[in-house]
Design a protein around this motif. Structure first.
Motif, PDB file in Angstrom:
ATOM      1  N   ARG C 159      -8.695 -21.644 -49.513  1.00 27.31           N
ATOM      2  CA  ARG C 159      -7.797 -21.488 -48.375  1.00 27.31           C
ATOM      3  C   ARG C 159      -6.471 -22.187 -48.656  1.00 27.31           C
ATOM      4  NH1 ARG C 159     -12.597 -23.024 -45.282  1.00 27.31           N
ATOM      5  NH2 ARG C 159     -11.548 -24.919 -44.619  1.00 27.31           N
ATOM      6  N   GLU C 161      -4.570 -23.989 -46.737  1.00 25.49           N
ATOM      7  CA  GLU C 161      -4.456 -25.269 -46.043  1.00 25.49           C
ATOM      8  C   GLU C 161      -4.237 -26.454 -46.992  1.00 25.49           C
ATOM      9  OE1 GLU C 161      -7.898 -25.419 -43.610  1.00 25.49           O
ATOM     10  OE2 GLU C 161      -7.514 -27.491 -42.944  1.00 25.49           O
ATOM     11  N   TYR C 163      -5.221 -29.626 -48.051  1.00 27.72           N
ATOM     12  CA  TYR C 163      -6.369 -30.507 -47.884  1.00 27.72           C
ATOM     13  C   TYR C 163      -6.677 -31.166 -49.231  1.00 27.72           C
ATOM     14  CZ  TYR C 163     -11.005 -32.053 -46.268  1.00 27.72           C
ATOM     15  OH  TYR C 163     -12.096 -32.804 -45.927  1.00 27.72           O
ATOM     16  N   GLN C 206       0.324 -27.353 -39.217  1.00 28.46           N
ATOM     17  CA  GLN C 206      -0.394 -26.277 -39.914  1.00 28.46           C
ATOM     18  C   GLN C 206       0.263 -25.874 -41.229  1.00 28.46           C
ATOM     19  OE1 GLN C 206      -1.241 -23.199 -36.836  1.00 28.46           O
ATOM     20  NE2 GLN C 206      -3.065 -24.483 -36.611  1.00 28.46           N
ATOM     21  N   GLY C 208       0.678 -25.114 -45.091  1.00 26.94           N
ATOM     22  CA  GLY C 208      -0.162 -24.505 -46.119  1.00 26.94           C
ATOM     23  C   GLY C 208       0.614 -24.377 -47.412  1.00 26.94           C
TER      24      GLY C 208
END
Lengths: 215, 215, 215
Positions: C159, C161, C163, C206, C208
C-alpha cells in the motif's frame, strides 16, 4: 544449548523409545495430507513434493528455530525422505485409494502427538511453560498453515473448525500437568488423549468455535 | 559450528575466489527480478525495496537459518546494499530498458549457481546429502516464493513451468557427484550446467511438468 | 554470541530501565491491532489469539532469528502472555470501546519505538549499520505483514501509505547518528521522534508515497 531441566529429563527418558516412531508417523500423515492437497488442486509433482515437505516438517522446523534447537531434519535424512516419499506415493496412486475422511482421523492422531511432542521438546530446552505450550501448537499446526499460505487458500486459523484448539488442549494440558509435578508419561498420555478426544469429537460432530459477535 | 567435513573442504577451496562473485551476481539478478515485479504492479519505492530484498536474500536467509549458519547478510553490508541498489536502479529507469525476456535468462544462471552454492554451503556445515540438496533448492527458489506470497500471486511452486525442477537437478546432481567422490570443481560444473541447460531449454521451448491426472 | 561493540554499550545502558517497558507497551499495542483485525473479520477466539500473537511478537521474532539472538519471548513468558491477554480483552469487549482511529496513533508510537529498539538490539549484537537499520524496520513492520499474509489481505508493503518509510526513518536515523558518534540517548530520541512525526503526519494528512510511473 540450554541444558535440559531436571524435571523434564524423566519425561524424555520414559518415552525415548516411542518418540522417534511417533515423530516419523506424524510426519508421514502430515506429508500425505500435504500431497493430497496438491492432488486436489491437480498440480505437478513439484507441488506435491513442496506441499508434502512443508506440511510434514514445517511446524517442527519453526519450533526448532524458535527454541534454538538444531533443525531436526537437517542432521538426519529420514524426515525429508518420508515427505518426498509420501508425495511420490500420492502421485503414483489413484486418489480414490486415499480415503480423505479416514486420513482426517489419522491427522487428528498426528495433531495430538505433535502438540505434546513439541511442547516436551521445548521444555527440554529450558523454555518456560507458556511459550513451551505455544511451541506444541506451532509444531502441530504451522505446517498446514504454511501449506495453505503457499496454496493461497484460507488456513485453519481463519476457519471456525476445532483444530488449533485441540492442539492447544493437548500441549497446554501436558505442560500444566508437568508444571504441577505429574509424571512425564502421565502428562503425555493425558495431554495426548485430551487433544485427541476433542479433535475426534470435532470431526465426528463437526464442532466449531463461535465467531465474534459485536455486542 | 559443525566443522566442514574433509571431503567438502577442497570444493570450497577450489572455487573460493569465484564464490563471492557468483553470490553477488546472483543476488543482483534476483533483486532486479523482485524490483521489476514491483514495477509491473506499479507500486511505490518501498515495495520495490521490499521485493528486491526479499527476492535477493530470502532464499539464502532461510538456508542459513535452517542449517544453523550465521545469516549471510547480517555480517556484511554488501548483499542488502545490492538489493536496495537494484530497487533504486529499477525505480529511476524506464521499464523498457529492462528486457524481461533477457532477464529470464540471467535468472536461469542465478538459479543454477545458487542451487549448487546453497547445497555446497549446506554440505560444508555437515548437513547430510538429501537435506543438503534440498537446501540448494531452498536457496535458489524461496526468495521468489516469498515475493509472490507477499504480492499475493501464485508462486512458482504452483505453476507447471520447469523452474524448481532445474534447481533440484543442479543441487541434486552436485550433491550426488560429491557423494560418489567426484572432484568438487567437477561436481559444481556438472550440477551448474545440468540445471542451466534444463532451465534454458524450459525457457526456450516453454517446457512444463505434467499435472496430476486422477486415474 | 558476538560481543556488543564498545560504541553501542552506553546506548544500551542509558536506556536500560526504559527498554523493557517500551518493549511491553509496543507489544501490547501491536497485539491489540492484531486482535482487532480478527474482530473486523468476525473470526473465532483462536484467530484473535493467533493474530494477536503474530502481530505482537512476529517482527521481533524474525529480527532475533536473523541476528542470531535467542528469540526474546522464548525465555520469559510476559510477551506472549500480553499478546494472548490482548486477544482476550478484545474478544470480551464491544468493538466500539476500541477507537481504531486512536489506536492508529498508539500504533505509530509502537512503530517508532520498535524501529529504534530493533536497530539498537542488532547493533548490540555486532551487526553492521545497514543491516542493523533493516532489522529495525523488520522489528516494527513484519508482525503486521505476517498477520496480513495469514489473513490473505494486501499487506502494508503493497500500500502507498507512509508506514514502512517512517520505520526506515526512525531506524536509519538512529543508526546514522550512532555511526557518526552521537550519544546513544540522543540518537534514540532523534530516531524515535523523526519516525513518530513522519508517521503522525502521514496519519493526519493521509500522506502516501508516489507509485511507479513508467517513463
Amino acid at each position: 544449548m540450554v541444558p535440559a531441566s531436571l524435571s523434564v529429563q524423566p519425561v524424555v527418558d520414559a518415552s525415548a523409545w516411542l518418540m522417534p516412531w511417533l515423530d516419523m508417523a506424524a510426519t508421514a500423515v502430515f506429508a500425505l495430507s500435504g500431497a493430497l492437497a496438491a492432488a486436489r488442486m491437480r498440480k505437478t509433482l513439484v507441488t506435491f513434493m513442496f506441499f508434502g515437505a512443508i506440511t510434514g516438517v514445517g511446524g517442527g522446523t519453526l519450533r526448532d528455530v524458535l527454541i534454538g534447537a538444531p533443525v531436526f531434519w537437517m542432521h538426519r535424512s529420514a524426515p525429508i525422505a518420508i515427505c518426498l516419499g509420501a508425495a511420490l506415493l500420492v502421485w503414483f496412486t489413484p486418489r480414490r485409494i486415499w480415503p480423505e475422511q479416514a486420513l482426517e482421523w489419522f491427522d487428528g492422531i498426528g495433531l495430538a502427538a505433535y502438540s505434546v511432542f513439541g511442547a516436551a521438546k521445548a521444555l527440554s530446552f529450558g523454555i518456560p511453560p507458556l511459550p513451551a505450550a505455544i511451541m506444541g501448537v506451532v509444531t502441530a499446526c504451522m505446517g498446514g498453515i504454511f501449506r495453505d499460505m503457499l496454496a493461497g487458500v484460507p488456513s485453519i486459523v481463519l476457519r471456525p473448525e476445532i483444530y488449533v484448539t485441540a492442539a492447544a488442549l493437548a500441549a497446554g494440558g501436558y505442560v500444566a500437568l508437568i508444571s504441577i509435578g505429574a509424571y512425564g508419561w502421565a502428562a503425555m498420555a493425558a495431554g495426548f488423549l485430551g487433544g485427541l478426544i476433542l479433535r475426534f469429537a470435532a470431526i465426528r460432530w463437526q464442532l466449531g468455535l463461535p465467531a465474534y459477535k459485536d455486542l
